[in-house]
Design a protein around this motif. Structure first.
Motif, PDB file in Angstrom:
ATOM      1  N   CYS A  25       0.854  -1.190   0.000  1.00 54.26           N
ATOM      2  CA  CYS A  25       0.000   0.000   0.000  1.00 54.26           C
ATOM      3  C   CYS A  25       0.886   1.234   0.000  1.00 54.26           C
ATOM      4  N   GLN A  26       0.394   2.301  -0.652  1.00 55.27           N
ATOM      5  CA  GLN A  26       1.178   3.552  -0.677  1.00 55.27           C
ATOM      6  C   GLN A  26       1.357   4.108   0.726  1.00 55.27           C
ATOM      7  N   ASP A  27       0.386   3.859   1.613  1.00 60.25           N
ATOM      8  CA  ASP A  27       0.523   4.292   3.005  1.00 60.25           C
ATOM      9  C   ASP A  27       1.305   3.203   3.739  1.00 60.25           C
TER      10      ASP A  27
ATOM     11  N   PRO B 231     -11.915   2.809   7.015  1.00 58.71           N
ATOM     12  CA  PRO B 231     -10.656   2.166   7.427  1.00 58.71           C
ATOM     13  C   PRO B 231     -10.169   1.072   6.477  1.00 58.71           C
ATOM     14  N   CYS B 232     -10.655   1.035   5.230  1.00 64.45           N
ATOM     15  CA  CYS B 232     -10.247   0.025   4.251  1.00 64.45           C
ATOM     16  C   CYS B 232     -10.540  -1.393   4.738  1.00 64.45           C
TER      17      CYS B 232
ATOM     18  N   ARG C  28      -0.078  -5.331   8.646  1.00 68.89           N
ATOM     19  CA  ARG C  28       1.365  -5.546   8.540  1.00 68.89           C
ATOM     20  C   ARG C  28       1.982  -5.713   9.919  1.00 68.89           C
TER      21      ARG C  28
ATOM     22  N   GLY D  10      -1.217   1.940   9.301  1.00 65.10           N
ATOM     23  CA  GLY D  10      -1.794   2.852   8.314  1.00 65.10           C
ATOM     24  C   GLY D  10      -2.668   3.922   8.961  1.00 65.10           C
ATOM     25  N   GLY D  11      -2.694   5.104   8.332  1.00 67.41           N
ATOM     26  CA  GLY D  11      -3.426   6.248   8.901  1.00 67.41           C
ATOM     27  C   GLY D  11      -4.929   6.155   8.735  1.00 67.41           C
ATOM     28  N   GLY D  12      -5.391   5.556   7.614  1.00 66.92           N
ATOM     29  CA  GLY D  12      -6.842   5.521   7.374  1.00 66.92           C
ATOM     30  C   GLY D  12      -7.577   4.724   8.422  1.00 66.92           C
ATOM     31  N   SER D  13      -7.012   3.577   8.800  1.00 63.12           N
ATOM     32  CA  SER D  13      -7.675   2.769   9.830  1.00 63.12           C
ATOM     33  C   SER D  13      -7.448   3.372  11.215  1.00 63.12           C
TER      34      SER D  13
ATOM     35  N   CYS E 209      -6.714  -2.045   9.118  1.00 69.33           N
ATOM     36  CA  CYS E 209      -7.197  -2.304   7.762  1.00 69.33           C
ATOM     37  C   CYS E 209      -6.743  -3.691   7.286  1.00 69.33           C
ATOM     38  N   TRP E 210      -7.172  -4.058   6.051  1.00 67.85           N
ATOM     39  CA  TRP E 210      -6.779  -5.376   5.500  1.00 67.85           C
ATOM     40  C   TRP E 210      -5.265  -5.511   5.416  1.00 67.85           C
ATOM     41  N   ALA E 211      -4.539  -4.360   5.248  1.00 66.33           N
ATOM     42  CA  ALA E 211      -3.073  -4.419   5.138  1.00 66.33           C
ATOM     43  C   ALA E 211      -2.489  -4.560   6.552  1.00 66.33           C
TER      44      ALA E 211
HETATM   45  S1  SF4 Z   1      -5.901   2.260   5.860  1.00 71.66           S
HETATM   46 FE1  SF4 Z   1      -4.534   0.547   5.305  1.00 71.66          FE
HETATM   47  S2  SF4 Z   1      -5.113  -0.147   3.246  1.00 71.66           S
HETATM   48 FE2  SF4 Z   1      -6.061   1.883   3.633  1.00 71.66          FE
HETATM   49  S3  SF4 Z   1      -4.598   3.335   2.736  1.00 71.66           S
HETATM   50 FE3  SF4 Z   1      -4.053   3.164   4.919  1.00 71.66          FE
HETATM   51  S4  SF4 Z   1      -2.551   1.498   5.042  1.00 71.66           S
HETATM   52 FE4  SF4 Z   1      -3.484   1.377   3.015  1.00 71.66          FE
END
Ligand code: SF4
Length: 295
Positions: A64-66, A182-183, A275, A146-149, A271-273
């Motif tokens: 992911c870019q994030d 949050p993806c 990590r 990740g920031g979105g989640s 999120c699904w990513a």
């Molecule tokens: S929340 Fe997770 S999947 Fe969504 S952009 Fe951020 S790191 Fe990537």
């Protein structure tokens, strides 16, 4: 090579593993979900996610870019003597991995602005320390978040009288508020009790547990299963596109005893990513990767 160099090199590898390869439990769960989902848009989104993390692994590029803000969990064996300066070593590893993987620099000064450019800054990487009784190794988990989640995590300072029903409602309300942001599919970590900071820390630490594993206390295990079912019934589905089974991969819960006047609930959303990469470093210089295979 010095021992400190070994810790730094291992941590750079952990950050690379985390950014480019999902742990097996997560990749397998996403593949299963892709087969089980019946809603066409969510199934298609899951198919893209599965293709994406496959390409990331094959090409050693971030999924992911994030690439996340750098967090570490460091478990120190009580019989492991060499931990002086570990914070500096992990900081160096974060900066090195930013160049070498490469990772997007995500550490921004919240007061005056400006990106540090190397994923380090004040209190970043953030390091959580714990001790392991009787162990003779150092265990490091790299957890780039990740920031979105992270933006959809929440703390509720409930009244004790709200009880378990209030806890369930707070978790579900947090998910309803988050929607597709949050993806999803998400992993939800819930910390109950302690205090405001303790509940959130416990909640986030649950995201380190393998998917499918249930809490050893049967009542907490049942709460995990009930909430997982309820969250999937919201129907947000993968990436919020609507789906029967793909809003959440799992729910993990733990608790601390609380003050009689408080019932804090911390909800950490991943999120699904998802990590995370863990290694053990032994006194004799052996390194064992627990979540990934070294080529
Ligand atoms: S929340 Fe997770 S999947 Fe969504 S952009 Fe951020 S790191 Fe990537």
């Amino acid at each position: 090579m010095t021992f400190y160099q070994l810790i730094e090199d291992t941590t750079v590898k952990l950050l690379k593993f985390a950014a480019t390869q999902l742990p097996n439990d997560v990749s397998e769960a996403l593949k299963r979900m892709q087969e089980e989902e019946t809603s066409p848009p969510s199934k298609a989104a899951l198919s893209t996610i599965v293709d994406n993390f496959g390409i990331a692994e094959d090409t050693s590029t971030p999924m992911c870019q994030d690439t996340g803000i750098h967090i570490y969990y460091v478990n120190i064996g009580e019989n492991f003597p060499k931990v002086l300066g570990i914070a500096d070593i992990l900081r160096k590893a974060s900066a090195r991995a930013t160049k070498e993987v490469p990772l997007r620099p995500n550490a921004v000064n919240p007061i005056v602005g400006g990106n540090s450019g190397d994923n380090t800054g004040n209190h970043i990487p953030f390091i959580n320390y714990d001790f392991i009784p009787g162990a003779d190794y150092l265990e490091i988990t790299a957890f780039p978040k990740g920031g979105g989640s992270e933006n959809m995590c929440a703390l509720g300072m409930l009244k004790p009288g709200q009880g378990i029903a209030g806890i369930k409602k707070f978790v579900i309300d947090t998910i309803l508020n988050a929607g597709g942001q949050p993806c999803p599919p998400v992993i939800v970590g819930v910390g109950i009790g302690g205090g405001a900071d303790i509940a959130l820390k416990i909640g986030k630490k649950q995201l380190m547990r393998p998917l499918g594993e249930r809490h050893p206390d049967p009542e907490i295990a049942k709460l995990e299963e009930d909430l997982l079912k309820a969250i999937n019934m919201t129907g947000f589905g993968s990436m919020g596109l609507g789906g029967e089974v793909s809003t959440a991969l799992d729910v993990k819960i733990d608790y601390a005893h609380r003050h009689p006047a408080s019932l804090p609930v911390g909800v950490a959303i991943q999120c699904w990513a998802a990590r995370r990469a863990t290694a053990r470093i032994y006194q004799d210089g052996r390194v064992e990767f627990l979540t990934h295979k070294e080529e």
